[in-house]
Design a protein around this motif. Structure first.
Motif, PDB file in Angstrom:
ATOM      1  N   UNK A 140      95.470   5.725  74.851  1.00  0.00           N
ATOM      2  CA  UNK A 140      96.326   6.016  73.436  1.00  0.00           C
ATOM      3  C   UNK A 140      96.382   4.593  72.678  1.00  0.00           C
ATOM      4  N   UNK A 141      96.099   3.714  73.364  1.00  0.00           N
ATOM      5  CA  UNK A 141      95.952   2.242  72.546  1.00  0.00           C
ATOM      6  C   UNK A 141      95.201   2.130  71.481  1.00  0.00           C
ATOM      7  N   UNK A 142      95.432   1.895  70.255  1.00  0.00           N
ATOM      8  CA  UNK A 142      94.589   1.803  69.038  1.00  0.00           C
ATOM      9  C   UNK A 142      94.457   0.050  69.294  1.00  0.00           C
ATOM     10  N   UNK A 143      95.309  -0.744  69.505  1.00  0.00           N
ATOM     11  CA  UNK A 143      95.266  -2.165  69.577  1.00  0.00           C
ATOM     12  C   UNK A 143      95.862  -2.709  70.593  1.00  0.00           C
ATOM     13  N   UNK A 144      95.328  -3.581  71.416  1.00  0.00           N
ATOM     14  CA  UNK A 144      95.735  -4.322  72.561  1.00  0.00           C
ATOM     15  C   UNK A 144      95.818  -5.663  72.751  1.00  0.00           C
ATOM     16  N   UNK A 183      88.969   1.292  69.038  1.00  0.00           N
ATOM     17  CA  UNK A 183      89.969   0.567  69.937  1.00  0.00           C
ATOM     18  C   UNK A 183      89.630  -0.947  69.651  1.00  0.00           C
ATOM     19  N   UNK A 184      90.700  -1.649  69.508  1.00  0.00           N
ATOM     20  CA  UNK A 184      90.566  -3.062  69.348  1.00  0.00           C
ATOM     21  C   UNK A 184      91.420  -3.786  70.434  1.00  0.00           C
ATOM     22  N   UNK A 185      90.439  -4.598  71.012  1.00  0.00           N
ATOM     23  CA  UNK A 185      91.032  -5.574  71.988  1.00  0.00           C
ATOM     24  C   UNK A 185      90.855  -6.884  71.815  1.00  0.00           C
TER      25      UNK A 185
END
Length: 429
Positions: free
Chosen positions: A289-293, A341-343
């Motif tokens: 679910x995470x867009x940004x981590x 998604x951004x890590x």
């Protein structure tokens, strides 16, 4: 352990500062702010609006600064000093407006010069730092936000307001930034390490509305037996600050934390874990679910292969432990990163720092990596401050100067969002 809450303000030594004080209840905080500037070696001249004197006497700030406080363009006691706003504007190395009310922000944005503070701002040739303090709805109103953007277009530096309980009883962004953070930003302006003129130093309110953010923080504990463990000195402060900054911008934030004594930031969902394996499981179950981590936790690389069920008694011989690798949470995230998604990872290094951080970003398929050099003063574990070098796509590199971790966290979130197309509002719509 000595406190490290105050960042280095060596750039303030010998500099000439104007402090503009406006009519916010936060004006009472300007007395310790003057002391902070003076302690750093700065010479301070104070300007006040008429409304500001309702909250703190000019005599108080004049006594602390050692100079007469200017409140009028045409003072009755010295009618020949009507050009003082010009000479002060030329004299100063930096002009700090703290607190800055919505009224004064509007006047500055539209070129009004109806009091000593605004007239001096128009005459100033030095960097100007605006530190807002107002109620939640005033701060978030489109007119106020447009005025902030107008000031930034002039080259002013605008600090984001702090999130917290306000005088009205509401809770949200609107509090005056913390005094050490203000001092750090002034030092950065003078030292030339603040954001470029015209570049926004903060994001609009709700810039991350609709964005799911996952943050890890703190240490992990790897048990040797029921009363002993392997761990590290991480306090979790940086990760908690990142979670708070993202939530203040409207994100839905989940914070996976190892053992800490920190309070959960407002509006953040917290998941407590102990070991690296538990953190791995918590992150992997929420990564979809995470867009940004933001992976800010200091996760143990090794754990005892066979922890004892009972306390191990000491004897005269050495203790031998067999260690095995813990799950590589960041590598797993990179391997399974979904489109959009951004890590963001962290690299705590002591030698070959830049090369190691850049290699880690590529190896683990990260979008960004924040280098934290533990050998530098004010960085690493157990400090109230931090300094980061951020590496991103296309050889992008950005430095965030030493400042309180809340300030560094806000700067990190802001920079990542502004330079990641997938996080722009148009990408989410």
């Amino acid at each position: 352990m000595p406190s490290s809450d105050a960042p280095s303000t060596t750039a303030l030594n010998g500099c000439k500062l104007i402090l503009g004080v406006t009519g916010s209840i936060a004006a009472y905080k300007t007395a310790p702010l003057v002391r902070l500037f003076k302690k750093a070696g700065a010479e301070v001249r104070v300007l006040m609006t008429e409304s500001a004197e309702r909250f703190i006497p000019a005599l108080t700030l004049g006594t602390l600064s050692g100079h007469t406080v200017h409140t009028e363009i045409f003072p009755e006691h010295d009618p020949d000093s009507w050009t003082e706003h010009v000479s002060l504007g030329l004299w100063a190395d930096a002009f700090v407006i703290a607190p800055a009310t919505a009224q004064t922000v509007a006047k500055l944005a539209h070129g009004f010069s109806d009091n000593m503070l605004t007239a001096t701002a128009l005459s100033a040739r030095c960097p100007i730092l605006v530190c807002p303090a107002m109620d939640l709805d005033m701060y978030q109103h489109p007119a106020t936000q447009a005025n902030f953007e107008q000031l930034r277009s002039f080259g002013y530096e605008v600090m984001p307001a702090e999130h917290g309980e306000l005088a009205s009883g509401l809770e949200g962004p609107g509090r005056l930034p913390e005094l050490p953070a203000i001092a750090a930003r002034v030092a950065a302006l003078i030292d030339g390490t603040a954001s470029d003129p015209g570049q926004s130093s903060s994001l609009p309110p709700n810039a991350l509305s609709g964005t799911q953010v996952l943050v890890t923080a703190g240490p992990t504990e790897e048990p040797i037996d029921p009363v002993r463990m392997l761990t590290n000195p991480s306090t979790g402060t940086m990760g908690f600050a990142l979670a708070e900054a993202a939530a203040a911008y409207g994100a839905t934030v989940t914070l996976v934390s190892g053992p800490t004594h920190l309070d959960t930031p407002p509006g953040v969902t917290r998941v407590d874990v102990r070991t690296a394996a538990e953190m791995h499981e918590a992150v992997q179950s929420r990564r979809h679910e995470a867009d940004l981590v933001f992976m800010a936790a200091a996760v143990a690389d090794y754990t005892p292969a066979h922890p004892a069920d009972t306390k191990q008694k000491k004897d005269d011989g050495p203790l031998t432990l067999t260690l095995e690798r813990t799950p590589d949470i960041l590598h797993t995230l990179g391997q399974h990163k979904r489109s959009g998604q951004v890590l963001v990872g962290f690299a705590l290094e002591t030698d070959n720092a830049r090369a190691n951080a850049q290699s880690k970003r590529i190896r683990k398929n990260l979008d960004w990596i924040a280098l934290n050099n533990a050998s530098e003063a004010g960085s690493g574990f157990g400090t109230g401050t931090n300094a980061l070098t951020l590496f991103g796509p296309n050889d992008h590199e950005h430095s965030i100067a030493t400042a309180p971790k809340r300030t560094v966290a806000e700067a990190l979130v802001t920079h990542v969002v502004r330079h990641t197309p997938a996080l722009q509002p148009s990408a989410a719509s």
